[in-house]
Design a protein around this motif. Structure first.
Motif, PDB file in Angstrom:
ATOM      1  N   ARG A  72      61.866  31.475  37.724  1.00 21.08           N
ATOM      2  CA  ARG A  72      62.364  31.575  39.127  1.00 21.08           C
ATOM      3  C   ARG A  72      62.399  32.918  39.906  1.00 21.08           C
ATOM      4  NH1 ARG A  72      65.580  27.663  41.043  1.00 21.08           N
ATOM      5  NH2 ARG A  72      67.154  29.302  41.851  1.00 21.08           N
ATOM      6  N   MET A  73      62.291  34.317  39.000  1.00 17.64           N
ATOM      7  CA  MET A  73      62.136  35.188  39.518  1.00 17.64           C
ATOM      8  C   MET A  73      60.410  35.466  40.065  1.00 17.64           C
ATOM      9  SD  MET A  73      64.447  38.133  37.460  1.00 17.64           S
ATOM     10  CE  MET A  73      64.175  37.762  35.757  1.00 17.64           C
ATOM     11  N   LEU A  74      59.766  34.963  39.271  1.00 14.76           N
ATOM     12  CA  LEU A  74      58.410  34.983  39.525  1.00 14.76           C
ATOM     13  C   LEU A  74      58.070  34.111  40.780  1.00 14.76           C
ATOM     14  CD1 LEU A  74      56.351  34.613  36.245  1.00 14.76           C
ATOM     15  CD2 LEU A  74      56.209  36.416  37.768  1.00 14.76           C
ATOM     16  N   ALA A  75      58.810  32.994  40.794  1.00 13.84           N
ATOM     17  CA  ALA A  75      58.662  32.112  42.136  1.00 13.84           C
ATOM     18  C   ALA A  75      59.346  32.713  43.242  1.00 13.84           C
ATOM     19  CB  ALA A  75      59.035  30.671  41.828  1.00 13.84           C
ATOM     20  N   ARG A  84      61.626  46.022  38.333  1.00 15.98           N
ATOM     21  CA  ARG A  84      60.532  45.499  39.332  1.00 15.98           C
ATOM     22  C   ARG A  84      59.585  44.684  38.689  1.00 15.98           C
ATOM     23  NH1 ARG A  84      57.505  49.214  42.505  1.00 15.98           N
ATOM     24  NH2 ARG A  84      55.273  48.943  42.030  1.00 15.98           N
ATOM     25  N   ILE A  85      58.985  43.573  39.581  1.00 13.93           N
ATOM     26  CA  ILE A  85      58.070  42.727  39.104  1.00 13.93           C
ATOM     27  C   ILE A  85      56.814  42.918  39.915  1.00 13.93           C
ATOM     28  CG2 ILE A  85      57.533  40.288  38.709  1.00 13.93           C
ATOM     29  CD1 ILE A  85      60.604  39.541  38.514  1.00 13.93           C
ATOM     30  N   GLU A  86      55.740  42.946  39.313  1.00 16.53           N
ATOM     31  CA  GLU A  86      54.405  43.007  40.282  1.00 16.53           C
ATOM     32  C   GLU A  86      53.635  41.915  39.676  1.00 16.53           C
ATOM     33  OE1 GLU A  86      52.526  46.720  38.901  1.00 16.53           O
ATOM     34  OE2 GLU A  86      54.102  48.024  39.630  1.00 16.53           O
ATOM     35  N   LEU A  87      52.882  41.594  40.854  1.00 18.71           N
ATOM     36  CA  LEU A  87      52.138  40.543  40.968  1.00 18.71           C
ATOM     37  C   LEU A  87      50.653  41.132  41.529  1.00 18.71           C
ATOM     38  CD1 LEU A  87      51.732  37.503  40.275  1.00 18.71           C
ATOM     39  CD2 LEU A  87      51.874  37.157  42.821  1.00 18.71           C
ATOM     40  N   ALA A  88      49.641  41.061  40.503  1.00 16.36           N
ATOM     41  CA  ALA A  88      48.419  41.763  40.923  1.00 16.36           C
ATOM     42  C   ALA A  88      48.550  43.423  41.505  1.00 16.36           C
ATOM     43  CB  ALA A  88      47.633  41.106  42.118  1.00 16.36           C
ATOM     44  N   GLY A  89      49.416  43.754  40.909  1.00 17.92           N
ATOM     45  CA  GLY A  89      49.534  45.291  41.064  1.00 17.92           C
ATOM     46  C   GLY A  89      50.729  45.663  42.250  1.00 17.92           C
ATOM     47  N   ASN A  98      57.595  31.240  49.847  1.00 22.74           N
ATOM     48  CA  ASN A  98      56.594  30.544  50.466  1.00 22.74           C
ATOM     49  C   ASN A  98      55.292  31.546  50.870  1.00 22.74           C
ATOM     50  OD1 ASN A  98      58.551  31.832  52.301  1.00 22.74           O
ATOM     51  ND2 ASN A  98      57.405  30.735  54.055  1.00 22.74           N
ATOM     52  N   LYS A  99      55.618  32.616  50.686  1.00 23.51           N
ATOM     53  CA  LYS A  99      54.305  33.638  50.889  1.00 23.51           C
ATOM     54  C   LYS A  99      53.475  33.829  49.572  1.00 23.51           C
ATOM     55  CE  LYS A  99      54.502  33.886  55.240  1.00 23.51           C
ATOM     56  NZ  LYS A  99      55.522  34.437  56.223  1.00 23.51           N
ATOM     57  N   ARG A 100      53.989  33.499  48.370  1.00 28.58           N
ATOM     58  CA  ARG A 100      53.534  33.919  47.156  1.00 28.58           C
ATOM     59  C   ARG A 100      52.633  33.090  46.751  1.00 28.58           C
ATOM     60  NH1 ARG A 100      58.956  36.456  43.448  1.00 28.58           N
ATOM     61  NH2 ARG A 100      59.325  37.630  45.202  1.00 28.58           N
ATOM     62  N   ALA A 101      51.420  33.452  46.236  1.00 28.52           N
ATOM     63  CA  ALA A 101      50.416  32.492  45.550  1.00 28.52           C
ATOM     64  C   ALA A 101      50.632  31.815  44.163  1.00 28.52           C
ATOM     65  CB  ALA A 101      49.064  33.236  45.560  1.00 28.52           C
ATOM     66  N   VAL A 102      51.927  31.522  44.292  1.00 28.21           N
ATOM     67  CA  VAL A 102      52.542  30.885  43.027  1.00 28.21           C
ATOM     68  C   VAL A 102      53.004  29.452  43.191  1.00 28.21           C
ATOM     69  CG1 VAL A 102      54.228  31.225  41.222  1.00 28.21           C
ATOM     70  CG2 VAL A 102      53.226  33.265  42.127  1.00 28.21           C
TER      71      VAL A 102
ATOM     72  N   LEU B 167      55.890  25.350  47.797  1.00 26.69           N
ATOM     73  CA  LEU B 167      54.586  24.732  48.112  1.00 26.69           C
ATOM     74  C   LEU B 167      54.303  25.348  49.652  1.00 26.69           C
ATOM     75  CD1 LEU B 167      55.695  21.176  47.153  1.00 26.69           C
ATOM     76  CD2 LEU B 167      53.882  22.485  46.110  1.00 26.69           C
ATOM     77  N   GLY B 168      54.892  26.209  50.050  1.00 23.76           N
ATOM     78  CA  GLY B 168      54.295  26.848  51.146  1.00 23.76           C
ATOM     79  C   GLY B 168      54.918  26.790  52.459  1.00 23.76           C
ATOM     80  N   ALA B 169      56.061  25.913  52.654  1.00 28.75           N
ATOM     81  CA  ALA B 169      56.776  25.533  53.835  1.00 28.75           C
ATOM     82  C   ALA B 169      57.575  26.616  54.194  1.00 28.75           C
ATOM     83  CB  ALA B 169      57.634  24.463  53.672  1.00 28.75           C
ATOM     84  N   SER B 170      57.554  26.986  55.358  1.00 29.37           N
ATOM     85  CA  SER B 170      58.490  27.989  56.032  1.00 29.37           C
ATOM     86  C   SER B 170      59.922  27.663  55.850  1.00 29.37           C
ATOM     87  CB  SER B 170      58.156  28.441  57.344  1.00 29.37           C
ATOM     88  OG  SER B 170      58.413  27.253  58.278  1.00 29.37           O
ATOM     89  N   PRO B 171      60.938  28.495  55.995  1.00 32.15           N
ATOM     90  CA  PRO B 171      62.468  27.995  55.619  1.00 32.15           C
ATOM     91  C   PRO B 171      62.680  26.921  56.805  1.00 32.15           C
ATOM     92  CG  PRO B 171      62.160  30.379  55.489  1.00 32.15           C
ATOM     93  CD  PRO B 171      60.791  29.906  56.095  1.00 32.15           C
ATOM     94  N   PHE B 172      62.106  27.053  57.970  1.00 28.42           N
ATOM     95  CA  PHE B 172      62.374  26.126  59.022  1.00 28.42           C
ATOM     96  C   PHE B 172      61.538  24.705  58.714  1.00 28.42           C
ATOM     97  CE2 PHE B 172      61.247  23.964  63.282  1.00 28.42           C
ATOM     98  CZ  PHE B 172      62.554  23.511  63.484  1.00 28.42           C
ATOM     99  N   ASP B 173      60.424  24.626  58.225  1.00 25.41           N
ATOM    100  CA  ASP B 173      59.605  23.351  57.744  1.00 25.41           C
ATOM    101  C   ASP B 173      60.638  22.783  56.646  1.00 25.41           C
ATOM    102  OD1 ASP B 173      57.900  23.487  59.867  1.00 25.41           O
ATOM    103  OD2 ASP B 173      56.058  24.070  58.369  1.00 25.41           O
ATOM    104  N   ALA B 174      60.902  23.725  55.683  1.00 20.74           N
ATOM    105  CA  ALA B 174      61.578  23.219  54.549  1.00 20.74           C
ATOM    106  C   ALA B 174      62.803  22.375  55.059  1.00 20.74           C
ATOM    107  CB  ALA B 174      62.139  24.230  53.613  1.00 20.74           C
TER     108      ALA B 174
END
Ligand SMILES: Nc1ncnc2c1ncn2[C@@H]1O[C@H](COP(=O)(O)OP(=O)(O)OP(=O)(O)O)[C@@H](O)[C@H]1O
Ligand SMILES: [Mg+2]
Lengths: 386, 272
Positions: A72-75, A84-89, A98-102, B167-174
Motif C-alpha cells: 500500500r505504501m508503494l501504491a 523514504r521510498i524511491e521509485l526509479a531514483g 493515480n499518477k504512479r506507474a504502479v 487504475l489511474g482515475a482522478s479523485p473526481f473520476d473515482a
C-alpha cells in the motif's frame, strides 16, 4: 522452470540475472529506513530494501507481518511515518496513487460491483483515453489469458470466488504497468489453474519486462516464481535472498523454520578445524561436526538447522559417515512419494528424516519402535547463532 | 404463513384503525355532496372539479412543487458533498465539530430555524418569495440528506475507491464512476426525503415566504382557519393518493430489483 528468469545480460556479460549482486545496478524500488506506524502500533519497522527492475520479488511472512502495508505504501495509499521510498531514483512521497506507474491487485479484489467483468478490466484502459478498438482488443486478451471470456458480461456477484480473483488479476495486468503489486493473487485458484497462472505470470514478465512484487502464503509458489524472496516478521525483513539460498542457507532459525521443514539441534560450539565446528548437543553424546563460513567463538551457543531430506536413515550401522546418531523410530508419516521418519535421540530430541519412496510400501523394512541410525554429511546442516 | 393469535389480530386492527381512520374519514367526506363538512348528503365528485378551477390552490400547488424539486436537488448535492468530506476527509482540524454541527439542525425546533432565516433574509435585504423558501428548505433538508448518505458511505468499501485511483482515475473520476453509482440508492432516498420534507413543511415556509409566494400547506392552513371546506378535503385526498402511489411503486421497484439480483445470482451459480 526457474531458468525462465536467467537470461543473457549483455552489459554484465554473464548469463545470470542477478542485479542485486551488481554494485552499480540502480534499484527500481528503494525502501530507505521506512517505518510505518498506525497510532502506537508499528506495522513496518525501519525497513531497508532494494528491488530491481525485471525482478519477480516475493514477500513471505506470517499473517499481520506488514506485507500488505508495504504494498500500500508503494501504491500510494499509505505514507511512510519515517524514511523514504524511491521509485526509479525519485522520492514518490508527493506522487498521488493515480499518477504512479504502479498497479495493484488487492487482497480483497476490490472489484467494482456495478460494472461487468468486461468493464472492470477496461476501467484502467479507459482512464488512459485509448481508442475503443484498442481497449476492446486488450480486454479480450486479458479475458483469454484468465479464461474468463464466457463471463465477460457478468457482474462480480454473479461469478465464483476463483473467477473474481482472476478478474482482479486481469484488471491489474491490463495496463501493463512498470511495477505490478500482487497481493495473494492465486490463493483461491485450484492447483492446476494456479500452476498455469504462475507460468502465465512468468511469461508476461519475460515479454513485458514488468517488475512484480507478489505476496504469497504458498512457499512453493514463491520458490517457483520468485527471483528473490523476502521473509518478513513483525514489520522487519529477516532475510532477502534467492529461493535456493533462502532454503539452503537461511540466516536464522526463524527463516529456516518458516521455509519448509527443518530439524533444529541446540548446543554449544567448539572450533575443530578451519571453518569447522563441533556442536555439543547432548552431554553424553559425541558432538556433531558441521561446516560454517560464518565465524563462531568457542563456547558460543548455536543451532544446527538441517533439512529432513538431508538426513539418511539406516537399519544397520553404516561406515564412513560424518555424523552418526542412534535413535528409535517414533512415528512414520507416509506422504505418497515420500516418507518422514521421526527418530527420537537418547537425549529426547526428535529428528525427522525424509526418504523418497522408491520401493513399494510392503518392501520397506523400518517400522515403529525400531532402533535405527541416522546420519548426514559435514556440509548438510547450517550453523545459526540466532 | 403463520396464523395470528386472537390477541395479535386485535392489536393489529387497533393499531391500523388508529393510523388510518382519520384519513379514511377525510377521503369519504371529500366525496360529500353537501357544503357542510359534518353532514352527509350523498356521493359527488364536484369538489374535485371546484378544486381544479381554484386558481389560488393551483398556484400554491405549483409553487410547492417547484420549491420541493429545486430545494431537494440542491440539498442532495450539498448534503452528499458534506457527507463525503466528513466521512472520507480523514482527520482534518475541526472534523468532529463539523460532523456534530451538521446534525444540529435536525434537533433544532423549526420555529427557531424559521425565525433565524427570517432575520437573515431581512438583514441582507432579500425579498421574500419562492427564492427564500427554496433557500430555507435547502438549509434544513440538507442535513437529512447528509445523514442518510454518510451512513451509507461509512459501510462503503474504501478499497473500491483506491482501486479506481490505482487504475489511474482522478479523485473526481473515482467519485463519479465508482462511489456515486454505488451509493446512488442512498442519494436517491436522500432526495426523496428532502422532497417530502419540503412538501410537508408549514412552519419554516411561513417564516421564509412573502406575499408573492404561498405553498400548499400554507394555503390549506390559512383556509382551514376560516372553516374546513370540502375542497380542502378533496385536495388532501389527492395528496394522500399521490403519496400512496409513490410509496407502493417505490417498494415494488426495490422488491423487483432485489428479486432480479437474486435470480441473476442463482443463474450464475447454475452455469458455473
Ligand atoms: N489502517 C490500519 N490501522 C491500524 N492498523 C493497521 C492498519 N492497517 C494495517 N494495520 C496493522 O498492521 C499490521 C500489518 O498489516 P498488513 O495488512 O500489512 O498484514 P499482512 O502481512 O498483509 O497480513 P495478511 O497476510 O494477513 O494479509 C497488522 O497487525 C494490522 O493489524
Ligand atoms: Mg495482507
Amino acid at each position: 522452470m526457474r531458468a525462465a528468469h536467467f537470461f543473457w545480460d549483455a552489459s554484465l556479460n554473464t548469463p545470470v540475472f542477478a542485479p542485486w549482486a551488481d554494485p552499480d545496478a540502480k534499484p527500481l524500488i528503494r525502501f530507505q529506513n521506512v517505518t510505518k506506524s498506525f497510532g502506537d502500533f508499528t506495522a513496518i519497522d525501519d525497513l531497508t530494501l532494494d528491488i530491481f527492475e525485471r525482478e519477480f520479488f516475493a514477500l513471505l511472512g506470517p499473517s499481520g507481518c506488514g506485507k500488505t502495508t508495504m504494498m500500500r505504501m508503494l501504491a500510494g495509499f499509505e505514507e511512510p511515518t519515517q524514511g523514504r521510498i524511491e521509485l526509479a531514483g525519485r522520492d514518490i512521497a508527493a506522487v498521488p496513487p493515480n499518477k504512479r506507474a504502479v498497479n495493484m491487485m488487492f487482497q480483497s479484489y476490490a472489484l467494482f460491483p456495478h460494472l461487468s467483468v468486461w468493464e472492470n478490466i477496461a476501467f484502467g484502459l479507459r482512464r488512459e483515453g485509448k481508442d475503443k478498438a484498442a481497449i476492446a482488443a486488450r480486454v479480450e486478451d486479458m479475458l483469454k489469458l484468465t479464461r474468463l471470456q464466457k463471463f465477460a458480461r457478468r457482474k462480480p456477484h454473479q461469478i465464483s470466488g476463483g473467477q473474481r480473483q482472476r478478474v482482479a488479476l486481469a484488471r491489474s495486468l491490463a495496463k501493463a504497468p512498470k511495477l505490478l503489486l500482487l497481493d495473494e493473487p492465486l490463493g483461491a485458484l485450484d492447483a492446476k489453474l494456479r500452476e498455469d497462472t504462475q507460468f502465465e505470470l512468468m511469461d508476461i514478465q519475460e515479454k513485458t519486462g514488468t517488475t512484480f512484487v507478489i505476496v504469497t502464503h504458498d512457499q512453493e509458489e514463491a520458490m517457483t516464481v520468485a527471483s528473490r524472496i523476502a521473509v518478513m516478521d513483525e514489520g522487519k525483513i529477516m532475510q532477502v535472498d534467492t529461493p535456493d539460498r533462502i532454503y539452503e542457507v537461511p540466516n536464522s532459525v526463524y527463516v529456516a523454520d518458516f521455509i519448509g521443514d527443518v530439524n533444529i539441534l541446540d548446543g554449544t560450539l567448539t572450533a575443530n578445524g578451519e571453518n569447522s565446528f563441533a556442536l555439543h548437543y547432548a552431554p553424553d553424546q559425541a558432538p556433531i561436526t558441521a561446516r560454517s563460513d560464518r565465524p563462531f567463538t568457542d563456547g558460543q551457543s548455536a543451532h544446527l538447522a538441517i533439512r529432513p531430506e538431508k538426513v539418511a536413515i539406516h537399519k544397520e550401522k553404516p561406515e564412513g559417515v560424518d555424523n552418526l546418531l542412534s535413535g528409535e523410530v517414533l512415528d512414520i508419516a507416509y506422504l505418497g512419494n515420500l516418507s518422514t521418519y521421526h527418530v527420537r535421540l537418547p537425549g529426547g530430541q526428535v529428528v525427522k528424516a525424509q526418504i523418497a519412496n522408491t520401493r513399494r510400501l510392503s518392501r520397506r523394512d523400518i517400522t515403529w519402535e525400531d532402533k535405527v541410525w541416522i546420519s548426514w554429511t559435514f556440509t548438510a546442516g547450517v550453523l545459526l547463532d540466532q | 404463513m403463520t396464523r395470528l393469535s386472537r390477541f395479535n389480530v386485535v392489536s393489529l386492527t387497533l393499531g391500523f384503525a388508529f393510523l388510518y381512520i382519520p384519513m379514511l374519514i377525510l377521503v369519504i367526506y371529500s366525496f360529500n355532496a353537501s357544503k357542510l363538512v359534518t353532514v352527509w348528503a350523498g356521493f359527488s365528485t364536484k369538489w374535485y372539479g371546484e378544486l381544479l378551477r381554484n386558481e389560488q390552490f393551483l398556484d400554491a400547488a405549483w409553487v410547492t412543487l417547484r420549491v420541493a424539486v429545486i430545494s431537494s436537488t440542491i440539498a442532495t448535492v450539498l448534503g452528499t458533498m458534506a457527507a463525503y468530506v466528513l466521512v472520507r476527509g480523514g482527520r482534518f482540524f475541526g472534523r468532529t465539530l463539523f460532523s456534530g454541527m451538521i446534525y444540529a439542525p435536525l434537533v433544532m425546533p423549526e420555529v427557531i430555524t424559521g425565525l433565524s432565516l427570517l432575520l437573515l433574509f431581512i438583514g441582507i435585504g432579500l425579498d421574500r418569495g419562492v427564492l427564500t423558501i427554496v433557500l430555507a428548505h435547502t438549509t434544513f433538508s440538507m442535513c437529512y440528506v447528509s445523514v442518510v448518505v454518510s451512513s451509507r458511505l461509512m459501510s462503503f468499501d474504501r478499497s473500491l475507491e483506491e482501486a479506481a485511483l490505482d487504475l489511474g482515475a482522478s479523485p473526481f473520476d473515482a467519485f463519479r464512476l465508482v462511489t456515486l453509482p454505488i451509493i446512488a440508492p442512498a442519494v436517491i432516498s436522500g432526495w426523496l426525503l428532502a422532497f417530502t420534507l419540503s412538501l410537508d413543511d408549514l412552519v419554516i415556509a411561513s417564516f421564509a415566504s412573502g406575499p408573492s409566494a404561498t405553498t400548499l400547506p400554507m394555503k390549506i392552513w390559512s383556509s382551514v382557519r376560516l372553516g374546513v371546506s370540502p375542497e380542502i378535503n378533496a385536495l388532501s385526498s389527492i395528496l394522500i393518493g399521490l403519496v400512496t402511489v409513490g410509496v407502493i411503486s417505490a417498494s415494488l421497484a426495490s422488491k423487483h430489483a432485489s428479486l432480479r439480483r437474486q435470480q441473476e445470482t442463482q443463474a450464475a451459480a447454475r452455469t458455473t
